[in-house]
Design a protein around this motif. Structure first.
Motif, PDB file in Angstrom:
ATOM      1  N   LEU A  86      18.357  -7.644 -32.737  1.00 38.33           N
ATOM      2  CA  LEU A  86      19.637  -7.960 -31.914  1.00 38.33           C
ATOM      3  C   LEU A  86      18.852  -9.132 -31.108  1.00 38.33           C
ATOM      4  CD1 LEU A  86      20.635  -4.436 -30.729  1.00 38.33           C
ATOM      5  CD2 LEU A  86      22.030  -6.069 -32.158  1.00 38.33           C
ATOM      6  N   PRO A  87      19.899  -9.918 -30.603  1.00 38.95           N
ATOM      7  CA  PRO A  87      19.696 -11.277 -29.850  1.00 38.95           C
ATOM      8  C   PRO A  87      19.626 -10.998 -28.419  1.00 38.95           C
ATOM      9  CG  PRO A  87      21.496 -11.562 -30.765  1.00 38.95           C
ATOM     10  CD  PRO A  87      21.168 -10.224 -31.193  1.00 38.95           C
ATOM     11  N   ILE A  88      19.900  -9.587 -28.022  1.00 42.03           N
ATOM     12  CA  ILE A  88      20.037  -9.340 -26.661  1.00 42.03           C
ATOM     13  C   ILE A  88      19.294  -8.097 -26.345  1.00 42.03           C
ATOM     14  CG2 ILE A  88      22.344 -10.360 -26.315  1.00 42.03           C
ATOM     15  CD1 ILE A  88      23.620  -7.760 -26.538  1.00 42.03           C
ATOM     16  N   PRO A  89      18.885  -7.953 -25.054  1.00 42.35           N
ATOM     17  CA  PRO A  89      18.410  -6.349 -24.916  1.00 42.35           C
ATOM     18  C   PRO A  89      19.467  -5.236 -24.775  1.00 42.35           C
ATOM     19  CG  PRO A  89      18.502  -7.850 -22.722  1.00 42.35           C
ATOM     20  CD  PRO A  89      18.983  -8.484 -23.855  1.00 42.35           C
ATOM     21  N   VAL A  90      18.924  -4.059 -25.144  1.00 40.31           N
ATOM     22  CA  VAL A  90      19.567  -2.881 -25.114  1.00 40.31           C
ATOM     23  C   VAL A  90      19.128  -2.146 -23.773  1.00 40.31           C
ATOM     24  CG1 VAL A  90      20.243  -0.693 -26.546  1.00 40.31           C
ATOM     25  CG2 VAL A  90      19.935  -2.990 -27.539  1.00 40.31           C
ATOM     26  N   THR A  91      20.292  -1.473 -23.236  1.00 40.17           N
ATOM     27  CA  THR A  91      20.007  -0.493 -21.931  1.00 40.17           C
ATOM     28  C   THR A  91      20.489   0.855 -22.335  1.00 40.17           C
ATOM     29  OG1 THR A  91      20.061  -2.365 -20.322  1.00 40.17           O
ATOM     30  CG2 THR A  91      20.237   0.025 -19.635  1.00 40.17           C
ATOM     31  N   ILE A  92      19.643   1.640 -22.440  1.00 43.14           N
ATOM     32  CA  ILE A  92      19.924   3.155 -22.862  1.00 43.14           C
ATOM     33  C   ILE A  92      20.198   3.761 -21.528  1.00 43.14           C
ATOM     34  CG2 ILE A  92      19.544   5.030 -24.036  1.00 43.14           C
ATOM     35  CD1 ILE A  92      18.169   3.269 -26.210  1.00 43.14           C
ATOM     36  N   VAL A  93      21.314   4.404 -21.170  1.00 45.06           N
ATOM     37  CA  VAL A  93      21.456   5.195 -19.988  1.00 45.06           C
ATOM     38  C   VAL A  93      21.519   6.437 -20.494  1.00 45.06           C
ATOM     39  CG1 VAL A  93      23.091   5.570 -17.977  1.00 45.06           C
ATOM     40  CG2 VAL A  93      22.897   3.296 -19.126  1.00 45.06           C
ATOM     41  N   PRO A  94      20.660   7.487 -19.775  1.00 46.96           N
ATOM     42  CA  PRO A  94      20.825   8.748 -19.967  1.00 46.96           C
ATOM     43  C   PRO A  94      22.008   9.507 -19.731  1.00 46.96           C
ATOM     44  CG  PRO A  94      19.005   8.368 -18.625  1.00 46.96           C
ATOM     45  CD  PRO A  94      19.782   6.922 -18.679  1.00 46.96           C
ATOM     46  N   GLY A  95      22.490  10.425 -20.701  1.00 47.98           N
ATOM     47  CA  GLY A  95      24.073  10.980 -20.640  1.00 47.98           C
ATOM     48  C   GLY A  95      23.824  11.843 -19.560  1.00 47.98           C
ATOM     49  N   ASP A  96      22.645  12.615 -19.105  1.00 42.48           N
ATOM     50  CA  ASP A  96      23.045  13.604 -17.926  1.00 42.48           C
ATOM     51  C   ASP A  96      22.554  13.095 -16.586  1.00 42.48           C
ATOM     52  OD1 ASP A  96      20.066  13.109 -18.451  1.00 42.48           O
ATOM     53  OD2 ASP A  96      19.576  15.177 -18.798  1.00 42.48           O
ATOM     54  N   LEU A  97      22.359  11.686 -16.294  1.00 41.92           N
ATOM     55  CA  LEU A  97      22.014  10.981 -15.017  1.00 41.92           C
ATOM     56  C   LEU A  97      23.098  11.108 -14.017  1.00 41.92           C
ATOM     57  CD1 LEU A  97      19.788   9.216 -14.106  1.00 41.92           C
ATOM     58  CD2 LEU A  97      21.151   7.270 -14.682  1.00 41.92           C
ATOM     59  N   PRO A  99      24.038   9.024 -32.791  1.00 42.30           N
ATOM     60  CA  PRO A  99      23.873   8.276 -33.665  1.00 42.30           C
ATOM     61  C   PRO A  99      23.576   6.721 -33.584  1.00 42.30           C
ATOM     62  CG  PRO A  99      26.124   9.092 -33.634  1.00 42.30           C
ATOM     63  CD  PRO A  99      25.192   9.689 -32.723  1.00 42.30           C
ATOM     64  N   LEU A 100      24.425   6.320 -32.490  1.00 39.85           N
ATOM     65  CA  LEU A 100      24.547   4.690 -32.151  1.00 39.85           C
ATOM     66  C   LEU A 100      23.175   4.492 -31.593  1.00 39.85           C
ATOM     67  CD1 LEU A 100      27.770   3.616 -30.549  1.00 39.85           C
ATOM     68  CD2 LEU A 100      27.110   3.060 -32.662  1.00 39.85           C
ATOM     69  N   VAL A 101      22.493   5.210 -30.446  1.00 41.16           N
ATOM     70  CA  VAL A 101      21.349   4.945 -30.040  1.00 41.16           C
ATOM     71  C   VAL A 101      20.218   4.904 -31.133  1.00 41.16           C
ATOM     72  CG1 VAL A 101      19.572   5.740 -28.679  1.00 41.16           C
ATOM     73  CG2 VAL A 101      22.034   5.871 -27.692  1.00 41.16           C
ATOM     74  N   THR A 102      20.150   6.005 -31.877  1.00 45.55           N
ATOM     75  CA  THR A 102      19.218   6.114 -33.038  1.00 45.55           C
ATOM     76  C   THR A 102      19.463   4.739 -33.990  1.00 45.55           C
ATOM     77  OG1 THR A 102      19.402   8.461 -32.912  1.00 45.55           O
ATOM     78  CG2 THR A 102      18.412   7.605 -34.915  1.00 45.55           C
ATOM     79  N   GLN A 103      20.644   4.660 -34.448  1.00 43.46           N
ATOM     80  CA  GLN A 103      20.772   3.498 -35.472  1.00 43.46           C
ATOM     81  C   GLN A 103      20.368   2.012 -34.986  1.00 43.46           C
ATOM     82  OE1 GLN A 103      24.226   3.747 -37.545  1.00 43.46           O
ATOM     83  NE2 GLN A 103      24.207   5.915 -37.707  1.00 43.46           N
ATOM     84  N   LEU A 104      21.036   1.937 -33.693  1.00 45.49           N
ATOM     85  CA  LEU A 104      20.535   0.611 -33.145  1.00 45.49           C
ATOM     86  C   LEU A 104      19.215   0.338 -32.567  1.00 45.49           C
ATOM     87  CD1 LEU A 104      24.073   0.000 -31.092  1.00 45.49           C
ATOM     88  CD2 LEU A 104      23.059  -1.373 -32.768  1.00 45.49           C
ATOM     89  N   GLY A 154      22.874  10.605 -25.641  1.00 46.23           N
ATOM     90  CA  GLY A 154      23.370  11.972 -25.641  1.00 46.23           C
ATOM     91  C   GLY A 154      22.012  12.954 -25.176  1.00 46.23           C
ATOM     92  N   THR A 155      22.744  14.008 -24.590  1.00 45.94           N
ATOM     93  CA  THR A 155      21.415  15.209 -23.975  1.00 45.94           C
ATOM     94  C   THR A 155      21.231  16.291 -24.897  1.00 45.94           C
ATOM     95  OG1 THR A 155      23.294  16.047 -22.609  1.00 45.94           O
ATOM     96  CG2 THR A 155      22.124  14.063 -21.700  1.00 45.94           C
ATOM     97  N   ASP A 156      21.947  16.470 -26.134  1.00 48.41           N
ATOM     98  CA  ASP A 156      21.882  17.847 -26.545  1.00 48.41           C
ATOM     99  C   ASP A 156      20.676  17.802 -27.402  1.00 48.41           C
ATOM    100  OD1 ASP A 156      22.575  16.374 -28.814  1.00 48.41           O
ATOM    101  OD2 ASP A 156      24.758  17.085 -28.875  1.00 48.41           O
ATOM    102  N   LYS A 157      20.292  18.921 -28.246  1.00 45.28           N
ATOM    103  CA  LYS A 157      18.993  18.786 -28.952  1.00 45.28           C
ATOM    104  C   LYS A 157      19.092  18.231 -30.416  1.00 45.28           C
ATOM    105  CE  LYS A 157      18.138  23.781 -27.290  1.00 45.28           C
ATOM    106  NZ  LYS A 157      17.984  25.086 -27.597  1.00 45.28           N
ATOM    107  N   LYS A 158      20.236  17.670 -30.562  1.00 45.72           N
ATOM    108  CA  LYS A 158      20.490  16.739 -31.746  1.00 45.72           C
ATOM    109  C   LYS A 158      19.930  15.408 -31.695  1.00 45.72           C
ATOM    110  CE  LYS A 158      24.832  19.157 -33.163  1.00 45.72           C
ATOM    111  NZ  LYS A 158      26.142  18.869 -33.317  1.00 45.72           N
ATOM    112  N   GLY A 159      19.431  14.935 -30.468  1.00 47.05           N
ATOM    113  CA  GLY A 159      19.067  13.687 -30.089  1.00 47.05           C
ATOM    114  C   GLY A 159      19.939  12.824 -29.233  1.00 47.05           C
TER     115      GLY A 159
END
Length: 151
Positions: free
Chosen positions: A131-142, A119-124, A111-116
Protein backbone atom coordinates in the motif's frame (compact mmCIF):
# COMPACT_ATOMS: atom_id res chain seq x y z
CA UNK A 1 -5.63 18.24 1.47
CA UNK A 2 -4.86 14.91 3.07
CA UNK A 3 -7.87 12.66 3.49
CA UNK A 4 -8.45 9.81 5.88
CA UNK A 5 -10.10 6.83 4.18
CA UNK A 6 -12.54 4.78 6.25
CA UNK A 7 -14.47 1.70 5.16
CA UNK A 8 -18.18 1.80 5.94
CA UNK A 9 -19.65 -1.61 6.67
CA UNK A 10 -21.98 -3.25 9.16
CA UNK A 11 -19.27 -4.13 11.68
CA UNK A 12 -19.29 -2.74 15.21
CA UNK A 13 -15.68 -1.66 14.93
CA UNK A 14 -16.55 0.64 12.03
CA UNK A 15 -17.86 3.20 14.54
CA UNK A 16 -14.47 3.73 16.22
CA UNK A 17 -12.71 3.93 12.87
CA UNK A 18 -15.17 6.64 11.78
CA UNK A 19 -14.72 8.58 15.00
CA UNK A 20 -10.95 8.35 14.83
CA UNK A 21 -10.79 9.47 11.19
CA UNK A 22 -13.12 12.42 11.78
CA UNK A 23 -11.30 13.59 14.90
CA UNK A 24 -7.87 13.32 13.26
CA UNK A 25 -9.13 15.13 10.17
CA UNK A 26 -10.61 17.87 12.32
CA UNK A 27 -7.38 18.31 14.29
CA UNK A 28 -5.12 18.28 11.24
CA UNK A 29 -7.21 20.19 8.70
CA UNK A 30 -7.82 17.10 6.62
CA UNK A 31 -10.86 15.43 5.15
CA UNK A 32 -12.64 12.11 5.39
CA UNK A 33 -13.53 9.80 2.53
CA UNK A 34 -15.95 7.01 3.41
CA UNK A 35 -15.76 3.99 1.13
CA UNK A 36 -18.54 1.42 1.04
CA UNK A 37 -18.19 -1.68 -1.07
CA UNK A 38 -21.06 -3.77 -2.36
CA UNK A 39 -19.88 -7.37 -2.79
CA UNK A 40 -20.60 -8.83 -6.25
CA UNK A 41 -22.23 -11.97 -4.87
CA UNK A 42 -25.24 -9.94 -3.71
CA UNK A 43 -26.49 -9.64 -7.30
CA UNK A 44 -26.18 -13.15 -8.72
CA UNK A 45 -29.89 -13.28 -9.47
CA UNK A 46 -31.98 -12.49 -12.49
CA UNK A 47 -31.00 -9.18 -14.03
CA UNK A 48 -34.15 -7.30 -12.96
CA UNK A 49 -33.97 -8.57 -9.38
CA UNK A 50 -30.24 -7.84 -9.25
CA UNK A 51 -30.82 -4.21 -10.26
CA UNK A 52 -33.47 -3.77 -7.55
CA UNK A 53 -31.15 -5.34 -4.96
CA UNK A 54 -28.28 -3.09 -6.08
CA UNK A 55 -30.45 0.02 -5.65
CA UNK A 56 -31.63 -1.17 -2.23
CA UNK A 57 -28.01 -1.73 -1.16
CA UNK A 58 -27.13 1.82 -2.25
CA UNK A 59 -30.08 3.23 -0.30
CA UNK A 60 -28.97 1.34 2.84
CA UNK A 61 -25.43 2.65 2.40
CA UNK A 62 -26.62 6.25 2.01
CA UNK A 63 -28.81 5.97 5.14
CA UNK A 64 -25.96 4.44 7.16
CA UNK A 65 -23.52 7.07 5.87
CA UNK A 66 -25.83 9.94 6.81
CA UNK A 67 -25.74 8.90 10.48
CA UNK A 68 -21.94 9.20 10.53
CA UNK A 69 -21.90 12.26 8.26
CA UNK A 70 -24.27 14.18 10.54
CA UNK A 71 -22.05 13.49 13.55
CA UNK A 72 -18.94 14.54 11.59
CA UNK A 73 -20.60 17.78 10.47
CA UNK A 74 -22.08 18.63 13.87
CA UNK A 75 -19.25 17.58 16.18
CA UNK A 76 -16.09 17.79 14.07
CA UNK A 77 -17.00 20.34 11.37
CA UNK A 78 -15.97 17.81 8.71
CA UNK A 79 -17.88 17.27 5.47
CA UNK A 80 -17.21 13.62 4.55
CA UNK A 81 -17.51 12.29 1.04
CA UNK A 82 -19.14 8.97 0.24
CA UNK A 83 -17.73 6.60 -2.35
CA UNK A 84 -19.62 3.45 -3.32
CA UNK A 85 -17.92 0.72 -5.30
CA UNK A 86 -18.90 -2.78 -6.30
CA UNK A 87 -16.48 -5.68 -6.09
CA UNK A 88 -14.27 -7.55 -3.67
CA UNK A 89 -13.39 -5.35 -0.66
CA UNK A 90 -9.58 -5.56 -0.56
CA UNK A 91 -8.96 -4.97 -4.28
CA UNK A 92 -11.50 -2.12 -4.27
CA UNK A 93 -9.83 -0.45 -1.28
CA UNK A 94 -6.39 -0.75 -2.88
CA UNK A 95 -7.75 0.54 -6.19
CA UNK A 96 -9.39 3.55 -4.56
CA UNK A 97 -6.22 4.43 -2.64
CA UNK A 98 -4.33 4.36 -5.93
CA UNK A 99 -7.03 6.40 -7.73
CA UNK A 100 -7.21 9.25 -5.19
CA UNK A 101 -3.83 10.89 -4.53
CA UNK A 102 -5.30 12.90 -1.62
CA UNK A 103 -5.81 9.76 0.49
CA UNK A 104 -3.08 9.90 3.14
CA UNK A 105 -4.14 7.29 5.70
CA UNK A 106 -6.38 4.22 5.66
CA UNK A 107 -8.23 3.86 8.98
CA UNK A 108 -9.62 0.44 9.92
CA UNK A 109 -11.42 -0.73 13.03
CA UNK A 110 -10.25 -4.00 14.57
CA UNK A 111 -12.80 -6.49 15.83
CA UNK A 112 -12.74 -7.57 19.45
CA UNK A 113 -14.17 -11.07 19.35
CA UNK A 114 -12.26 -14.35 19.45
CA UNK A 115 -12.36 -14.68 15.66
CA UNK A 116 -9.65 -12.05 15.31
CA UNK A 117 -9.47 -8.46 14.15
CA UNK A 118 -11.78 -8.99 11.18
CA UNK A 119 -11.33 -9.94 7.54
CA UNK A 120 -10.36 -6.48 6.27
CA UNK A 121 -7.71 -5.92 8.92
CA UNK A 122 -6.33 -9.43 8.38
CA UNK A 123 -6.23 -9.20 4.58
CA UNK A 124 -4.96 -5.63 4.40
CA UNK A 125 -2.28 -6.35 7.00
CA UNK A 126 -0.91 -8.98 4.64
CA UNK A 127 -0.88 -6.40 1.81
CA UNK A 128 0.25 -3.43 3.89
CA UNK A 129 3.75 -3.47 2.40
CA UNK A 130 2.31 -2.84 -1.05
CA UNK A 131 0.00 0.00 0.00
CA UNK A 132 1.29 3.49 -0.82
CA UNK A 133 -0.11 4.90 2.46
CA UNK A 134 0.02 4.02 6.15
CA UNK A 135 -2.76 2.00 7.75
CA UNK A 136 -4.07 2.97 11.18
CA UNK A 137 -5.88 0.21 13.05
CA UNK A 138 -8.22 1.42 15.77
CA UNK A 139 -9.17 -1.09 18.47
CA UNK A 140 -12.89 -1.81 18.35
CA UNK A 141 -13.26 -1.73 22.13
CA UNK A 142 -11.54 1.62 22.60
CA UNK A 143 -13.77 3.89 24.68
CA UNK A 144 -15.01 7.18 23.28
CA UNK A 145 -13.08 9.04 26.00
CA UNK A 146 -9.81 7.23 25.26
CA UNK A 147 -10.32 7.82 21.56
CA UNK A 148 -10.67 11.56 22.20
CA UNK A 149 -7.45 11.51 24.25
CA UNK A 150 -5.33 9.96 21.53
CA UNK A 151 -6.60 12.05 18.64
Amino acid sequence: MRKFLVVLDDSRECLNAMRFAAMRASHTGGGVAVLSIIPPDEFNHWIGVGEVMREEARERIHAHFEVFAKWMRDKQQIEPELIIREGEPVPEIISYVQDDPEIGVLVLGAGTDKKGPGPLVTQLSRNSGSLPIPVTIVPGDLSKEKLEEIT
